[in-house]
Design a protein around this motif. Structure first.
Motif, PDB file in Angstrom:
ATOM      1  N   LEU A 128     -41.066  25.983 -12.524  1.00  0.00           N
ATOM      2  CA  LEU A 128     -41.901  27.084 -12.034  1.00  0.00           C
ATOM      3  C   LEU A 128     -41.989  28.218 -13.060  1.00  0.00           C
ATOM      4  O   LEU A 128     -43.051  28.796 -13.279  1.00  0.00           O
ATOM      5  N   TYR A 131     -44.342  27.073 -15.987  1.00  0.00           N
ATOM      6  CA  TYR A 131     -45.766  27.085 -15.614  1.00  0.00           C
ATOM      7  C   TYR A 131     -46.289  28.519 -15.502  1.00  0.00           C
ATOM      8  O   TYR A 131     -47.453  28.789 -15.777  1.00  0.00           O
ATOM      9  N   LYS A 132     -45.408  29.424 -15.093  1.00  0.00           N
ATOM     10  CA  LYS A 132     -45.819  30.825 -14.960  1.00  0.00           C
ATOM     11  C   LYS A 132     -45.947  31.504 -16.318  1.00  0.00           C
ATOM     12  O   LYS A 132     -46.841  32.327 -16.535  1.00  0.00           O
ATOM     13  N   ALA A 140     -51.187  27.747 -13.077  1.00  0.00           N
ATOM     14  CA  ALA A 140     -50.648  29.017 -12.571  1.00  0.00           C
ATOM     15  C   ALA A 140     -51.659  29.776 -11.717  1.00  0.00           C
ATOM     16  O   ALA A 140     -51.290  30.416 -10.723  1.00  0.00           O
ATOM     17  N   PHE A 143     -51.703  29.493  -7.815  1.00  0.00           N
ATOM     18  CA  PHE A 143     -50.643  30.060  -6.978  1.00  0.00           C
ATOM     19  C   PHE A 143     -50.921  31.546  -6.719  1.00  0.00           C
ATOM     20  O   PHE A 143     -50.997  32.337  -7.655  1.00  0.00           O
ATOM     21  N   GLU A 145     -48.757  33.470  -5.592  1.00  0.00           N
ATOM     22  CA  GLU A 145     -47.531  33.973  -6.199  1.00  0.00           C
ATOM     23  C   GLU A 145     -46.577  32.787  -6.383  1.00  0.00           C
ATOM     24  O   GLU A 145     -46.670  31.777  -5.681  1.00  0.00           O
ATOM     25  N   PHE A 146     -45.677  32.910  -7.366  1.00  0.00           N
ATOM     26  CA  PHE A 146     -44.689  31.851  -7.584  1.00  0.00           C
ATOM     27  C   PHE A 146     -43.459  32.147  -6.733  1.00  0.00           C
ATOM     28  O   PHE A 146     -42.885  33.238  -6.829  1.00  0.00           O
ATOM     29  N   SER A 161     -41.066  33.422  -0.806  1.00  0.00           N
ATOM     30  CA  SER A 161     -42.158  34.221  -1.382  1.00  0.00           C
ATOM     31  C   SER A 161     -42.219  35.586  -0.700  1.00  0.00           C
ATOM     32  O   SER A 161     -41.619  35.786   0.363  1.00  0.00           O
ATOM     33  N   ILE A 175     -46.934  20.880  -9.855  1.00  0.00           N
ATOM     34  CA  ILE A 175     -45.816  21.225 -10.746  1.00  0.00           C
ATOM     35  C   ILE A 175     -45.060  19.943 -11.092  1.00  0.00           C
ATOM     36  O   ILE A 175     -44.341  19.387 -10.250  1.00  0.00           O
TER      37      ILE A 175
END
Length: 524
Positions: A128, A131-132, A140, A143, A145-146, A161, A175
């Motif tokens: 995660l 990827y962010k 990314a 999403f 938010e991650f 979250s 992912i």
């Protein structure tokens, strides 16, 4: 010298095709095609010929159709998108929403990578982060938010979250998990995965990959021992290679090639609906005062495009004209309007708005969608009919179109592009394309500069809505808001089509234009 097709009547389709071919040859100055592969595939080897170069076995930056099949045969996610575009469990044996902002996940017991090392919770949290962090991430943007990963025991963890993410089980299908120590904020060319195949050799520049069956695979053992992946950009070369038996499967074929191959001995076709929207998208980085910054100008330009003719004469009814900002095949799709062909109204509107001597630059990458060059050549004619000049710039696969799209290399006005929703959900496509923010635009991580706060707010409201009825209502509202900004001059929804040799079976072509390699069989 170029010779016109002979015959007492020349159909409009033939004229459009001829014009496209002539324009392409003038542009490239060459008739030479890519040389085909040599040698026939062995009885235990499956050979794929892709229309685009497979630059990576990771999907942080790229997830074009041809790549998905190969990427996911090497690396896997906690979940995947299964039949009817519903999430199914892969590396997770449990993935459950246990609170408004909390999901509880349990890793499948005994899962190991191809090198024998175990899959750990740390690998998920690191994936995660990578990827962010990667700039220009394809994934990314999907999403809202991650989530944070909070371990509970060796195999169980919570994903937490700040706001509800009710589709997290679908989002996590994108992912791909890699050992934490090997993961980086970039696309990975090699390394280990949990998939049914492992990489033995690759050449990123040539787009060739050699895969071997992963003997440590946790699932049903693949029957095919080896897979060779090749890149043949010229469709004529791919068709010849398939007909001669030099390759087993070719993907993303054009309507004309489909007609050529239909009914041929030894060749079969596969067709599926699509989760992709192909668009002629406007550049939203134009400064205030530029004609394209005005949605009324963008709408007028769309009236120059005879979409029905493109569908019938160029794309041979292999696509449908879009009636919204997402494909009708997506869950949550909402019809928002239609593209209307009215060149006289287009000219009158541009005159009323004081738009004169407008020249459009259209860019695209070869292979972005079938018959892409033919479509672009036809657009030049259609814009010309309302007094708007258009010039084309075609990028070969592996070129620097990404820098152009991000506004780092050169200016342009329209982009021929395709965009999928890997989850099969309309909200995912909206999130990826239309929820750009000023902060994302600073790093050029928006979709062609599309930053409209009112639209982004509607999308975010739909993303966080847990109640299905209210989510649908907000989704519809968000899609209408996007349509009203006229982001595209034209858009269409293609079908996924591939052709394969008769000796190949078990191809379960999904709407993502991909198929699980583990299911494929070869006859002796």
């Amino acid at each position: 010298m170029t010779v016109l097709p002979q015959g007492s009547e020349i159909s409009r389709r033939r004229l459009l095709q001829f014009g496209a071919a002539a324009g392409f040859l003038l542009g490239t100055g060459s008739l030479a095609g890519c040389a085909g592969p040599t040698g026939l595939p062995g009885p235990s080897t499956l050979t794929l010929a892709l229309n685009r170069s497979l630059v990576s076995l990771d999907n942080k930056l790229n997830q074009f159709d041809a790549a998905v099949t190969v990427q996911r045969s090497v690396r896997q996610g906690l979940t995947a998108i299964g039949p009817e575009t519903k999430p199914v469990l892969v590396l997770a044996e449990r993935f459950e929403m246990t609170g408004p902002t909390e999901w509880t996940v349990t890793l499948r017991e005994g899962i190991r990578y191809s090198d024998g090392s175990p899959v750990k919770i740390e690998d998920v949290s690191t994936a995660l982060k990578m990827y962010k962090q990667v700039q220009g991430s394809f994934v990314a943007g999907f999403f809202p938010e991650f989530p944070a990963v909070v371990p509970v025991d060796d195999r169980t963890f919570k994903m937490v979250s700040k706001k509800p993410v009710p589709i997290l089980d679908s989002l996590m299908s994108m992912i791909l998990i890699t050992p934490a120590a090997q993961n980086k904020p970039e696309e990975l060319q090699e390394g280990v995965g949990t998939g049914p195949y492992m990489v033995t050799k690759f050449n990123r520049g040539a787009g060739t990959y050699s895969l071997k069956r992963n003997e440590n695979y946790w699932g049903p053992k693949p029957e095919i021992e080896n897979v060779e992946v090749r890149f043949l950009p010229e469709e004529s070369s791919r068709v010849i290679a398939l007909r001669s038996g030099e390759v087993d499967i070719i993907d993303s074929i054009t309507p004309d090639s489909r007609e050529q191959l239909a009914g041929l001995p030894g060749v079969k076709l596969k067709e599926a609906s699509s989760l992709r929207l192909n668009q002629i998208f406007f550049n939203f980085r134009k400064p205030a005062g530029h004609p394209l910054a005005d949605p009324r100008v963008r709408q007028a330009l769309s009236m120059a495009i005879d979409g029905e003719a493109l569908v019938k004469d160029v794309l041979v009814d292999s696509v449908t004209q879009a009636e919204g900002v997402t494909p009708s095949s997506l869950t949550g799709y909402h019809k928002t309007g239609e593209y209307v062909y009215d060149p006289e109204k287009a000219k009158a509107t541009l005159a009323e708005l004081g738009v004169k001597n407008l020249t459009l630059k259209i860019i695209w990458e070869t292979g972005e969608f079938p018959s892409d060059t033919s479509v672009m050549e036809a657009l030049v004619e259609m814009f010309g009919a309302i007094g708007v000049k258009a010039e084309l710039q075609q990028f070969e696969p592996g070129g620097n179109i990404l820098a152009w799209r991000q506004g780092k290399q050169g200016d342009w006005d329209l982009l021929g592009n395709g965009y999928p929703s890997p989850t099969g959900l309309a909200i995912t496509m909206l999130q990826g394309m239309y929820s750009g923010t000023p902060e994302k635009e600073k790093t050029r991580d928006t979709y062609q500069g599309y930053v409209i706060p009112e639209v982004a707010a509607k999308i975010q409201a739909a993303s966080a809505e847990a109640d299905p009825a209210r989510r649908t209502e907000r989704l519809n509202d968000a899609q209408q808001a996007v349509w009203d900004t006229w982001p595209c001059a034209w858009a269409f929804v293609p079908k996924s089509v591939l052709a394969h040799r008769e000796r190949v079976s078990g191809i379960n072509l999904a709407p993502t234009n991909s198929y699980p390699l583990v299911d494929v069989r070869l006859e002796a």
